[in-house]
Write a protein that holds these residues in place. Sequence first.
Motif, PDB file in Angstrom:
ATOM      1  N   HIS A  94      -5.836  -7.677  -5.026  1.00 33.07           N
ATOM      2  CA  HIS A  94      -4.896  -6.784  -5.711  1.00 33.07           C
ATOM      3  C   HIS A  94      -3.516  -6.877  -5.081  1.00 33.07           C
ATOM      4  O   HIS A  94      -2.495  -6.909  -5.791  1.00 33.07           O
ATOM      5  CB  HIS A  94      -5.402  -5.342  -5.648  1.00 33.07           C
ATOM      6  CG  HIS A  94      -6.701  -5.120  -6.358  1.00 33.07           C
ATOM      7  ND1 HIS A  94      -7.918  -5.455  -5.814  1.00 33.07           N
ATOM      8  CD2 HIS A  94      -6.975  -4.586  -7.576  1.00 33.07           C
ATOM      9  CE1 HIS A  94      -8.881  -5.140  -6.656  1.00 33.07           C
ATOM     10  NE2 HIS A  94      -8.335  -4.620  -7.734  1.00 33.07           N
ATOM     11  N   ILE A  95      -3.480  -6.912  -3.748  1.00 34.71           N
ATOM     12  CA  ILE A  95      -2.195  -7.019  -3.051  1.00 34.71           C
ATOM     13  C   ILE A  95      -1.501  -8.326  -3.421  1.00 34.71           C
ATOM     14  O   ILE A  95      -0.281  -8.364  -3.644  1.00 34.71           O
ATOM     15  CB  ILE A  95      -2.407  -6.945  -1.527  1.00 34.71           C
ATOM     16  CG1 ILE A  95      -2.980  -5.580  -1.136  1.00 34.71           C
ATOM     17  CG2 ILE A  95      -1.103  -7.210  -0.781  1.00 34.71           C
ATOM     18  CD1 ILE A  95      -2.071  -4.422  -1.395  1.00 34.71           C
ATOM     19  N   ILE A 123       0.075  -7.989  -6.789  1.00 33.32           N
ATOM     20  CA  ILE A 123       1.280  -7.165  -6.716  1.00 33.32           C
ATOM     21  C   ILE A 123       2.448  -7.958  -6.139  1.00 33.32           C
ATOM     22  O   ILE A 123       3.589  -7.838  -6.592  1.00 33.32           O
ATOM     23  CB  ILE A 123       1.015  -5.893  -5.881  1.00 33.32           C
ATOM     24  CG1 ILE A 123       0.026  -4.979  -6.624  1.00 33.32           C
ATOM     25  CG2 ILE A 123       2.314  -5.144  -5.612  1.00 33.32           C
ATOM     26  CD1 ILE A 123      -0.402  -3.761  -5.835  1.00 33.32           C
ATOM     27  N   GLU A 143      -2.138  -0.910  -8.249  1.00 37.54           N
ATOM     28  CA  GLU A 143      -2.341  -0.026  -7.104  1.00 37.54           C
ATOM     29  C   GLU A 143      -3.455   0.975  -7.388  1.00 37.54           C
ATOM     30  O   GLU A 143      -4.270   1.283  -6.522  1.00 37.54           O
ATOM     31  CB  GLU A 143      -1.042   0.716  -6.773  1.00 37.54           C
ATOM     32  CG  GLU A 143       0.028  -0.157  -6.143  1.00 37.54           C
ATOM     33  CD  GLU A 143       1.289   0.624  -5.826  1.00 37.54           C
ATOM     34  OE1 GLU A 143       1.411   1.780  -6.322  1.00 37.54           O
ATOM     35  OE2 GLU A 143       2.146   0.109  -5.108  1.00 37.54           O
ATOM     36  N   LEU A 185      -6.910  -0.239  -6.835  1.00 37.28           N
ATOM     37  CA  LEU A 185      -7.330  -0.345  -5.436  1.00 37.28           C
ATOM     38  C   LEU A 185      -8.183   0.832  -4.994  1.00 37.28           C
ATOM     39  O   LEU A 185      -9.008   0.704  -4.101  1.00 37.28           O
ATOM     40  CB  LEU A 185      -6.100  -0.430  -4.523  1.00 37.28           C
ATOM     41  CG  LEU A 185      -5.400  -1.782  -4.413  1.00 37.28           C
ATOM     42  CD1 LEU A 185      -4.057  -1.611  -3.725  1.00 37.28           C
ATOM     43  CD2 LEU A 185      -6.250  -2.773  -3.648  1.00 37.28           C
ATOM     44  N   LEU A 203      -2.923   8.571  -9.547  1.00 36.75           N
ATOM     45  CA  LEU A 203      -2.992   8.349  -8.102  1.00 36.75           C
ATOM     46  C   LEU A 203      -3.097   9.675  -7.357  1.00 36.75           C
ATOM     47  O   LEU A 203      -3.881   9.807  -6.403  1.00 36.75           O
ATOM     48  CB  LEU A 203      -1.755   7.578  -7.631  1.00 36.75           C
ATOM     49  CG  LEU A 203      -1.722   6.073  -7.939  1.00 36.75           C
ATOM     50  CD1 LEU A 203      -0.333   5.512  -7.672  1.00 36.75           C
ATOM     51  CD2 LEU A 203      -2.749   5.321  -7.115  1.00 36.75           C
ATOM     52  N   VAL A 206      -2.060   7.778  -0.182  1.00 36.69           N
ATOM     53  CA  VAL A 206      -1.739   7.721  -1.616  1.00 36.69           C
ATOM     54  C   VAL A 206      -0.633   8.716  -1.959  1.00 36.69           C
ATOM     55  O   VAL A 206       0.309   8.400  -2.689  1.00 36.69           O
ATOM     56  CB  VAL A 206      -3.004   8.000  -2.458  1.00 36.69           C
ATOM     57  CG1 VAL A 206      -2.651   8.069  -3.938  1.00 36.69           C
ATOM     58  CG2 VAL A 206      -4.050   6.923  -2.224  1.00 36.69           C
ATOM     59  N   ILE A 233       2.763   7.454  -0.869  1.00 33.29           N
ATOM     60  CA  ILE A 233       3.255   6.377  -1.735  1.00 33.29           C
ATOM     61  C   ILE A 233       3.784   6.944  -3.054  1.00 33.29           C
ATOM     62  O   ILE A 233       4.849   6.546  -3.536  1.00 33.29           O
ATOM     63  CB  ILE A 233       2.132   5.354  -1.987  1.00 33.29           C
ATOM     64  CG1 ILE A 233       1.881   4.546  -0.704  1.00 33.29           C
ATOM     65  CG2 ILE A 233       2.470   4.414  -3.136  1.00 33.29           C
ATOM     66  CD1 ILE A 233       0.682   3.641  -0.776  1.00 33.29           C
ATOM     67  N   ASP A 264       5.708   0.289  -0.511  1.00 29.71           N
ATOM     68  CA  ASP A 264       4.408   0.843  -0.919  1.00 29.71           C
ATOM     69  C   ASP A 264       3.282  -0.145  -0.666  1.00 29.71           C
ATOM     70  O   ASP A 264       2.212   0.213  -0.154  1.00 29.71           O
ATOM     71  CB  ASP A 264       4.432   1.213  -2.411  1.00 29.71           C
ATOM     72  CG  ASP A 264       5.293   2.426  -2.700  1.00 29.71           C
ATOM     73  OD1 ASP A 264       5.700   3.093  -1.733  1.00 29.71           O
ATOM     74  OD2 ASP A 264       5.577   2.683  -3.882  1.00 29.71           O
ATOM     75  N   VAL A 265       3.528  -1.393  -1.046  1.00 31.12           N
ATOM     76  CA  VAL A 265       2.502  -2.426  -0.904  1.00 31.12           C
ATOM     77  C   VAL A 265       2.158  -2.645   0.567  1.00 31.12           C
ATOM     78  O   VAL A 265       0.983  -2.784   0.933  1.00 31.12           O
ATOM     79  CB  VAL A 265       2.971  -3.754  -1.554  1.00 31.12           C
ATOM     80  CG1 VAL A 265       1.972  -4.864  -1.262  1.00 31.12           C
ATOM     81  CG2 VAL A 265       3.143  -3.561  -3.051  1.00 31.12           C
ATOM     82  N   PHE A 296       0.047   0.213   1.708  1.00 33.65           N
ATOM     83  CA  PHE A 296      -1.299   0.028   1.168  1.00 33.65           C
ATOM     84  C   PHE A 296      -2.062  -1.044   1.945  1.00 33.65           C
ATOM     85  O   PHE A 296      -3.228  -0.871   2.284  1.00 33.65           O
ATOM     86  CB  PHE A 296      -1.230  -0.371  -0.309  1.00 33.65           C
ATOM     87  CG  PHE A 296      -1.752   0.676  -1.242  1.00 33.65           C
ATOM     88  CD1 PHE A 296      -3.030   1.186  -1.080  1.00 33.65           C
ATOM     89  CD2 PHE A 296      -0.979   1.160  -2.280  1.00 33.65           C
ATOM     90  CE1 PHE A 296      -3.524   2.148  -1.938  1.00 33.65           C
ATOM     91  CE2 PHE A 296      -1.454   2.129  -3.144  1.00 33.65           C
ATOM     92  CZ  PHE A 296      -2.733   2.626  -2.960  1.00 33.65           C
ATOM     93  N   TYR A 297      -1.373  -2.147   2.232  1.00 34.42           N
ATOM     94  CA  TYR A 297      -2.074  -3.253   2.874  1.00 34.42           C
ATOM     95  C   TYR A 297      -2.490  -2.903   4.303  1.00 34.42           C
ATOM     96  O   TYR A 297      -3.596  -3.216   4.734  1.00 34.42           O
ATOM     97  CB  TYR A 297      -1.202  -4.509   2.878  1.00 34.42           C
ATOM     98  CG  TYR A 297      -1.983  -5.746   3.248  1.00 34.42           C
ATOM     99  CD1 TYR A 297      -2.962  -6.238   2.392  1.00 34.42           C
ATOM    100  CD2 TYR A 297      -1.777  -6.395   4.461  1.00 34.42           C
ATOM    101  CE1 TYR A 297      -3.698  -7.355   2.724  1.00 34.42           C
ATOM    102  CE2 TYR A 297      -2.506  -7.514   4.797  1.00 34.42           C
ATOM    103  CZ  TYR A 297      -3.473  -7.994   3.923  1.00 34.42           C
ATOM    104  OH  TYR A 297      -4.210  -9.091   4.262  1.00 34.42           O
TER     105      TYR A 297
END
Length: 438
Positions: A38-39, A42, A97, A100, A160, A179, A182, A209-210, A213-214
């Motif tokens: 997913h990352i 994105i 996102e 995820l 989200l 979450v 973000i 944000d990514v 998340f990562y």
Amino acid sequence: MKLISYLISYNFVSVALIIGIIVLLIENRKDRPHGTEHIAVIVILLTIIVANTFFRELFMKKLYNEDFDYRGDPAMYFMYFRSTIEHILFPMIAYVELLLITPNVKRYLLFIPEGILIVGEVINLFGPKIIFSFDSHLNYEDRIFFLSPYFAGMIYMLLLLRYSIRFFKSKERTKGATVIFIVFLTIFECYLEAAYIVVDLMDEIVALDVIIFYFYLISIYQREMETKLRTSELELEKSRRVLALSQIQPHFMYNSLTSIIYLCDKDSQKTKDALIDFSKYLRQNLDSMSRSGLVSIKEELEHTKIYLSLEKLRFDDDLNIEFDIKDEMFMLPVLTVQPMVENAVKHGINNSESGCGTVRVSTDETETHHRIIITDDGAGFDTSAIEALDETHIGINNVRKRLEDECGGELIIKSVPDEGTECVILIPKEKDDENSGN
């Protein structure tokens, strides 16, 4: 080179963040934590957005003429196309996102807002202008459904938030806080742009944000790996105990039972005592499978004495046994002493030229260690070949490994062919004290 230089100078933060994400993906390519795909998607979408913005700025700076009538000009189609791409991709990133963190539901339902937006943008691109348009001088103008891209993105932001609340209820507070942060960051950026406080920072915010998340995915992956490692260690410990149980050699059981049968007609009381010892020996080995932690040296010596009493039935006066116990206030892994004593009897005494000899077990202590010394005056062996002796010399490597893992102990073996063997088991006092205090 000028093009690349301009791209980096104008979109430095976005480019730097994207490169940072790519480096993270490459660095963790072998681990591949859940959500990496997913990352990566994105990152591709974000790269398209940055390039899209770059070409617009390049056009406006180098080619745009505010007095020119752009109706029917390719620049007009370019501006429509790039705006359509931008409107579609930002909610698309929010959708990815969302994937995820969503449970295994009918995820195609989540695509409905994005799907409706795509249809509307395609209609706007090729048909009536219902979302946005450009005048003859390429000035952007809102149409009746101009809020469609924001509406689609807001739906995903609200979803989200919904899942973040669920995470808090299920005590996954870290996930929920991640979450919420973000979502807050994204909505706050939208407000800043709407209020004309900042301009064109959305791609930087999305990139940030990514990264958040990562890093969260990496932390989750590491916790999962730690859990798996602990589970593997428990399984390994269980396997070692099963291996220790397998050290009840068939030849020993057969010889013990044969000796007990022989005693039946000669001494019924001695036969009864031998059967009691044999049952205790078997029970101790069976119990070792379910035991966790360390056992006292007293318990280990008691098991060893039971084993030697059974061997004494077979060897009789050919086997001499000596104990010199000066230290009996420490702990050690279960089935540590008995396998080494069994080696001394089976491979030391039994394989000697005379077939007889003495096994001596003693304990003492130094300033740093508790010490167990097992000696025999039997056949001895070449210690340089000790790695190849595991199948015939019962559990040497098994005992050594369990000593290292369970208490930081050490097994030292000295042996001279035709002279005998000395096994020294060292238990660190600090390690022993920690385990004794639990």
